[in-house]
Design an enzyme around this catalytic site. Structure first.
Site, PDB file in Angstrom:
ATOM      1  N   ASP A  84      -7.904  22.019  35.012  1.00 16.72           N
ATOM      2  CA  ASP A  84      -6.660  21.289  34.818  1.00 16.72           C
ATOM      3  C   ASP A  84      -5.594  21.923  35.728  1.00 16.72           C
ATOM      4  OD1 ASP A  84      -5.403  19.705  31.805  1.00 16.72           O
ATOM      5  OD2 ASP A  84      -4.655  19.635  33.866  1.00 16.72           O
ATOM      6  N   GLU A 138       2.141  15.536  27.016  1.00 17.80           N
ATOM      7  CA  GLU A 138       1.655  16.886  26.796  1.00 17.80           C
ATOM      8  C   GLU A 138       2.513  17.639  25.772  1.00 17.80           C
ATOM      9  OE1 GLU A 138       0.345  17.090  31.456  1.00 17.80           O
ATOM     10  OE2 GLU A 138      -0.112  18.807  30.203  1.00 17.80           O
TER      11      GLU A 138
HETATM   12  C1  GLC Z   1      -2.061  17.623  33.370  1.00 15.17           C
HETATM   13  C2  GLC Z   1      -2.971  17.201  32.236  1.00 15.17           C
HETATM   14  C3  GLC Z   1      -4.227  16.489  32.684  1.00 15.17           C
HETATM   15  C4  GLC Z   1      -3.953  15.736  33.974  1.00 15.17           C
HETATM   16  C5  GLC Z   1      -3.633  16.751  35.046  1.00 15.17           C
HETATM   17  C6  GLC Z   1      -3.257  16.067  36.375  1.00 15.17           C
HETATM   18  O1  GLC Z   1      -1.490  18.880  33.089  1.00 15.17           O
HETATM   19  O2  GLC Z   1      -3.348  18.194  31.289  1.00 15.17           O
HETATM   20  O3  GLC Z   1      -4.623  15.612  31.621  1.00 15.17           O
HETATM   21  O4  GLC Z   1      -5.093  14.973  34.336  1.00 15.17           O
HETATM   22  O5  GLC Z   1      -2.587  17.638  34.678  1.00 15.17           O
HETATM   23  O6  GLC Z   1      -2.049  15.372  36.238  1.00 15.17           O
END
Ligand code: GLC
Length: 598
Positions: free
Chosen positions: A291, A489
């Site tokens: 992530d 988030e």
């Molecule tokens: C974010 C999220 C993830 C996402 C990634 C790219 O922090 O946790 O779900 O796909 O970053 O945006």
């Protein structure tokens, strides 16, 4: 279907071997690097043989429309073609409810609404539409579907989960993947591996060594997101691992690793789960992607972060900013013997296998002819159907609903009476989403516009978000469309998910002006409504419906029946958090999992 893709992936194994044998260490490590588009130029993508470029939430071109998106993505794909071995670049976005960064794209209900609709055939069609809108802009990878199984609605990512129940999550997630695949090989990421929805409230911690350089800057706000899943192995396997096992059996080619921990160990360095269980026991043959800066949360030293995560089984690392630092660290790690060449080769083999399976070596682009379809009436019709089917009727005293079209008058109130941004929620145009007030105007139809299109021309419609109507204004029916402010988030982590005081006061004002009071709740999770319930004649859970507000009036005014059923238990009070406590409370929920008046 992905199984075909996976089978074809192994068909290409000889090609993978031949290409791998020709690659330098630098080219291999470049393939393991995914960089956010604001941090790298196309020329650097070529120079470093970068494997993937992404747009984070809101990572839009200056001018945001499907055409400028296509032009932006095309430049990065062309950069891949210019590398020594012409290894294709794949561009990734969070198309979690439509191609939702793009102004003009159709925004679908978030997964919590699709969970209430409970219709895999519909979700498969949604996947196909999303694939076509992605391909129009040359995007061949979406970081979706989430297969989270949220166990605590205080979590800001509850709405990204289809349901609290894995049996409801699995068929819908696999259906979305099938739809994306049929679109023409759009890679999808089952995420976030594993137990992202099982974390405990107040378990999100800033490590003592954390600083702006190696930690999510937002973390001080986060209380449960990226926290610690304190569950036993049996629960982890039955509830949270099972969706991944079924996704692998269905041919999953990519899985995104969770920021969270399991019993104190960060997933981004969890060798037992990433390698022994997922790749070994389950036989996952695709590649793992980290992530956003998730690798950097492991240890005080960036070098240690890289070593521990890659050795644990991480294949591609999402490096939103300083990609040179990552490349240098991994290169040193191999040269120092801290990361084996065999681990590098395994990671790159997996990445190349997937790129062959997606057909990227034949054609790494999408199809700009599909630009004509982005936001089309046909695509919006699928989203409108999804909105209809996602609505859950929780209360309907005196058969208040459906409403008559020829009402003499009606009152429309609530912050979301006329605001598509609020209808869409997070991950819309901007990372956190937004509203009319913050300039997030995704297009589509507001509830007010839909009501105007539905009722007779003679119906007097009085509109005031605060329900502060002029003296003497009354009507047989009052509709309050109440939304949570959008979030994504950990910014959505909320100790007390409930109707706000302003909303309760607005309900009281509206109550005094109408005979029948309908509340349409636009939320990313069940909210505590217990106190207000007796004042409400009809209560509709609309979740985060997206751009097609007409799907709401289609059902409010009886053109279509209510069919949705709760995919989450609806708590009565804060004492019933998390779900495990609710399940042990003899008082039971206000509304049960599976409830819905039809
Ligand atoms: C974010 C999220 C993830 C996402 C990634 C790219 O922090 O946790 O779900 O796909 O970053 O945006």
């Amino acid at each position: 279907m992905q199984m075909t893709a996976l089978t074809s992936a192994f068909v290409y194994e000889a090609h993978v071997d031949a290409l791998l044998a020709r690659m330098t260490l630098a080219e291999k490590i470049g393939q393991m690097t995914q960089v956010e588009k604001n941090s790298i130029t196309p020329e650097e993508v070529t120079r470093y043989t970068i494997g993937s470029v992404l747009s984070g939430g809101g990572g839009n071109p200056e001018e945001n429309n499907p055409h400028t998106w296509a032009a932006m993505v095309r430049t990065y794909l062309e950069a891949g073609q210019n590398t020594r071995l012409a290894i294709p670049v794949i561009y990734g976005v969070d198309a979690v409810h439509g191609h939702s960064n793009v102004q003009g794209a159709v925004i679908f209900p978030h997964n919590i609404g699709l969970g209430a609709a409970g219709d895999p055939e519909l979700v498969e069609r949604i996947g196909e539409v999303v694939a076509r809108e992605l391909l129009a802009t040359h995007v061949r990878w979406t970081f979706a579907p989430a297969v989270s199984v949220p166990q605590d609605v205080r979590w800001g990512r509850t709405y990204e989960g289809f349901s609290e129940d894995a049996d409801r999550v699995i068929p819908l997630a696999l259906a979305f993947a099938r739809g994306l695949d049929r679109g023409r090989r759009v890679l999808h990421s089952f995420k976030h591996f594993v137990g992202d929805g099982a974390t405990q409230w107040n378990s999100t911690q800033l490590a003592e060594w954390a600083n702006a350089d190696n930690w999510q800057a937002a973390t001080p706000f986060y209380k449960i997101d990226q926290g610690d899943a304190q569950v036993d192995e049996a629960t982890l396997r039955e509830v949270h691992l099972r969706p991944y096992r079924e996704a692998v059996e269905a041919g999953a080619l990519n899985i995104m690793v969770s920021f969270s921990s399991w019993n104190g160990v960060k997933m981004h360095r969890h060798h037992a789960l990433l390698t022994k269980v997922l790749k070994g026991e389950f036989g996952f043959a695709g590649f793992l992607v980290s992530d956003w800066k998730g690798v950097d949360q492991i240890a005080p030293s960036h070098y240690e972060c890289v070593v521990q995560s890659v050795n644990a089984g991480m294949d591609m690392v999402m490096v939103p900013y300083d990609f040179r630092r990552f490349i240098d660290a991994l290169t040193s790690a191999v040269q120092n013997g801290d990361v084996a060449q065999a681990r590098i080769d395994d990671a790159v083999r997996r990445i190349l296998r997937v790129k062959f399976a997606l057909g990227l070596f034949e054609d790494s682009f999408g199809d700009e002819a599909l630009l004509a379809e982005v936001g089309s009436t046909a695509h919006r019709a699928v989203a409108r159907e999804a909105v209809r089917k996602s609505l859950v009727l929780l209360r309907n005293e005196g058969q208040t609903l459906p409403l008559a079209r020829d009402l003499p008058a009606l009152l429309l109130a609530g912050n979301a009476a006329d605001d598509v941004g609020l209808q869409c929620g997070g991950w819309t145009i901007a990372w956190q989403g937004g509203s009319r007030a913050t300039g997030v105007l995704p297009g589509g139809t507001t509830v007010l516009e839909a009501v105007r299109q539905t009722v007779s021309p003679e119906t007097l419609i009085h509109v005031d978000p605060a329900a502060q109507f002029a003296e003497g204004v009354t009507a047989p029916v009052g509709i309050a469309v109440i939304a949570e402010q959008p979030y994504a988030e950990g910014f959505g982590d909320n100790a007390a998910p409930a109707l706000a005081a302003d909303d309760l006061a607005m309900i009281d004002r509206l109550r005094a002006r109408c005979d029948r009071l309908v509340v349409v709740l636009i939320s990313g999770r069940p909210l505590i409504v217990t106190e207000a319930l007796p004042k409400i004649d009809a209560l509709v859970a609309a979740w985060l419906p997206g751009t097609e507000g007409a799907g709401i009036t289609d059902v409010l005014f009886g053109d279509h029946p209510f069919t949705g059923r709760l995919a989450y238990s609806w708590l009565r009070s804060l004492d019933q958090l998390p779900l495990a406590r609710l399940k042990s409370d003899p008082a039971g929920p206000l509304f049960r999992f599976g409830d819905g008046l039809v």
